[in-house]
Design an enzyme around this catalytic site. Structure first.
Site, mmCIF file in Angstrom:
data_model
loop_
_atom_site.group_PDB
_atom_site.id
_atom_site.type_symbol
_atom_site.label_atom_id
_atom_site.label_comp_id
_atom_site.label_asym_id
_atom_site.label_seq_id
_atom_site.Cartn_x
_atom_site.Cartn_y
_atom_site.Cartn_z
ATOM 1 N N CYS A 145 0.845 -1.419 -0.014
ATOM 2 C CA CYS A 145 -0.276 0.132 -0.014
ATOM 3 C C CYS A 145 1.250 1.096 -0.088
ATOM 4 O O CYS A 145 1.994 1.420 0.876
ATOM 5 C CB CYS A 145 -1.158 -0.217 0.889
ATOM 6 S SG CYS A 145 -1.977 1.240 1.219
ATOM 7 N N ASP A 146 -0.026 2.665 -0.200
ATOM 8 C CA ASP A 146 0.836 3.767 -1.000
ATOM 9 C C ASP A 146 2.421 3.929 0.267
ATOM 10 O O ASP A 146 3.662 4.566 -0.280
ATOM 11 C CB ASP A 146 -0.047 4.381 -0.502
ATOM 12 C CG ASP A 146 -1.194 4.405 -1.599
ATOM 13 O OD1 ASP A 146 -0.937 3.414 -2.272
ATOM 14 O OD2 ASP A 146 -2.437 5.813 -1.278
ATOM 15 N N SER A 501 -5.199 11.368 -2.631
ATOM 16 C CA SER A 501 -5.201 10.311 -2.954
ATOM 17 C C SER A 501 -4.492 10.796 -4.153
ATOM 18 O O SER A 501 -4.752 11.572 -4.875
ATOM 19 C CB SER A 501 -6.623 9.873 -2.912
ATOM 20 O OG SER A 501 -6.576 8.440 -3.581
#
Length: 593
Positions: A145-146, A501
């Protein structure tokens, strides 16, 4: 680890003393594996199945943030296992250890999103601590994940251990009404549903079909952006970013990463040997040419700070002005990372930039070859298609690009003296004037949008969401997607000292610095103030005099921290300015606001 064998009673007698295995003098793991005084240490290793051969090999750590909290990381145990096998087969001593992850998508729009950027720091700190405490010789840093990606790269740079970056791969697109969709379309569907533009049944079908399996969010969002940039920086092998999470190629990449980790130890190659000012310029060029996430601005600044390389937020704008946008992936376009993978992956974009002298191919990579040499190797040994063989409607020639300039814009003005960040996903000539609609947090703004109060021309302002003020600089995909879903992608602007985002699209301007909490001008705004956003001129201004801004700021009450104990309070007190990467490492704190 090596195949378990019966203990050799004479093994220790082959040397002058117990634990004399003839290890490489450069390996700091000797501190815990060699000599009679380390017998207790070796006993602990033997309890886990390690043998004499392992104890004479480089100790290679594999930090793994596998978790069931997000599809981005749900498969990482399998990815890490392939890397461990590669290390073992190449003659290393693999040691896996865990670290945390936060699901940005699941925490989005909640108080929990304040944990996201903090997790970048915790990941970097935890990997540094374990590798330091256990005297590891090298790392294969696994990420899903990011914030996993910059956190792992920061750890590799900070420790300067020989390291290979390993991405877990992205999710395949879902299908809804005959078209490819990602999680971003679900967020936008919430806005469309609130405005009566989508039925409950349609939203339910979208929810059930957008995410078909494991992997990070599929567009050129934050995880895929940072994975792509790991190739440009030289921290990961070319071609390693694009294989999907559930594709057999992903596991071949992982195995090769493990083998390569042993090579980089043997050849004594460190991140400090790879990273230069030019390699960061390469990464920025790739980011802006691919329409990558604005979060990469924050993360590249943090990585450069860890590396001791002078990089400024204005560098992003200068490079974007000279670098055209040539890849059109979501959120600006319709395609996803798998589409790019099918035509050769990130290397085909790098090659086009390099041939146009927009990317320096002489920079070293983790393989020991330069970018240019790596491209030649991929072409000759791995079938990377030539430019003439590529037929893709989302990849453009440099001399006939999607946009003449790159997607990343840095805006300044009396609202953002230290800068603000915008990713253009639509009109490069966007100019907007309108009244401010000021909100002290994301939740109030979201309620305003969902209740249908926004009007064409509005400028939504969300403040007190910066690194210190939030704290944690929340991403705001929920509210930006709601604006787009309500049909206002082109006629409403949004400004914040928080973040967005990588899936955000439209005129959404974030990272406004200084932030409101430390006295930034955004804290002086009132409802109805006239704001101008001028992308061609790179300005963001409010129609107020300097003296009026100063008067308002002088009259406002000093804000109190949102948290006074716990991890959010701790990291909130450490964060620096977004304009400098929002770092918390005290050795990097030179300006702080």
């Amino acid at each position: 680890m090596s195949q378990q064998t019966e203990p050799d009673d004479d093994a220790a007698l082959d040397g002058d003393e117990p634990g004399a295995y003839g290890k490489d003098e450069r390996l700091r793991s000797r501190e815990v594996t060699e000599g009679p005084e380390r017998a207790p240490h070796r006993a602990m290793f033997r309890a886990m199945g390690y043998d004499d051969e392992d104890l004479s090999s480089p100790l290679i750590g594999v930090p793994n943030p596998a978790a069931d909290i997000t599809p981005c990381n749900v498969h990482l145990d399998d990815v890490a296992e392939s890397a461990l096998e590669g290390i073992d087969e190449a003659g290393g001593m693999p040691i896996e250890f865990g670290t945390i992850t936060i699901s940005d998508a699941i925490s989005m729009g909640t108080e929990g999103m304040k944990a996201s950027l903090i997790s970048r720091e915790v990941i970097a700190d935890s990997v540094e601590l374990v590798s330091f405490g256990e005297r590891m010789d090298a790392l294969v840093t696994v990420a899903g994940c990011d914030k996993n990606l910059p956190g792992m790269m920061m750890a590799a740079i900070r420790t300067d251990l020989p390291s290979v970056f390993l991405y877990g791969g992205s999710i395949m697109p879902g299908q809804h009404e005959g078209r490819d969709v990602t999680i971003v379309q679900v967020f936008e569907g919430v806005g469309a549903y609130a405005q009566g533009e989508m039925s409950g049944d349609e939203l339910d079908d979208l929810e059930r079909n957008a995410c078909p399996g494991a992997g990070s969010c599929g567009g050129m969002f934050t995880a895929n952006t940072m994975a792509s940039l790991s190739e440009a920086l030289g921290l990961a092998p070319l071609g390693s970013a694009s294989p999907p999470a559930e594709n057999h190629e992903r596991y071949a990449v992982a195995r090769r990463a493990g083998e390569l980790a042993v090579e980089v130890v043997e050849e004594d190659r460190h991140p400090s040997d790879i990273l230069t000012r030019t390699s960061f310029e390469n990464a920025i060029a790739l980011q802006t040419a691919m329409g990558g996430s604005t979060n990469a601005v924050l993360h590249l600044l943090a990585l450069a700070a860890e590396a001791g390389i002078d990089l400024d937020i204005e560098d992003f704008d200068a490079i974007s002005r000279r670098t055209p946008k040539i890849a059109d992936l979501q959120p600006g376009g319709d395609r996803v990372m798998n589409d790019l993978h099918e035509i050769g992956g990130v290397p085909v974009v790098i090659r086009r930039l390099m041939e146009a002298d927009l990317f320096d191919g002489s920079q070293l990579t983790v393989t020991g070859r330069t970018i240019e040499e790596e491209l030649a190797h991929l072409e000759s040994e791995h079938g990377l298609p030539t430019d003439d063989e590529i037929d893709a409607d989302f990849l453009y020639p440099v001399d006939d690009p999607k946009e003449a300039e790159g997607a990343i814009k840095i805006l300044t003005g009396n609202l953002a003296p230290d800068g603000a960040v915008l990713k253009v996903t639509g009109d490069d000539e966007f100019y907007h004037e309108g009244p401010a609609r000021v909100f002290e947090n994301e939740e109030d703004a979201m309620k305003y949008v969902q209740e249908g109060h926004i009007e064409s021309g509005d400028v939504i302002v969300i403040r007190n969401e910066g690194p210190e003020g939030g704290p944690g600089m929340r991403e705001m995909l929920g509210v930006t997607a709601a604006v787009v879903g309500a049909g206002h992608e082109d006629d409403v602007a949004l400004l914040t000292d928080g973040r967005f985002s990588g899936g955000t699209r439209g005129p959404m301007i974030g990272h406004i610095a200084p932030e409101a909490f430390v006295g930034g001008p955004i804290g002086a705004l009132e409802d109805g103030d006239h704001i101008t956003v001028d992308i061609p001129d790179r300005t963001i201004e409010v129609d107020l005099s300097d003296s009026e801004l100063e008067r308002r700021l002088d009259e406002r009450d000093d804000p109190e921290p949102a948290y006074t104990n716990g991890v959010v309070a701790k990291y909130g007190s450490l964060f620096g300015s977004a304009a400098n990467g929002a770092v918390t490492n005290p050795g990097l704190h030179n300006d702080q606001h």
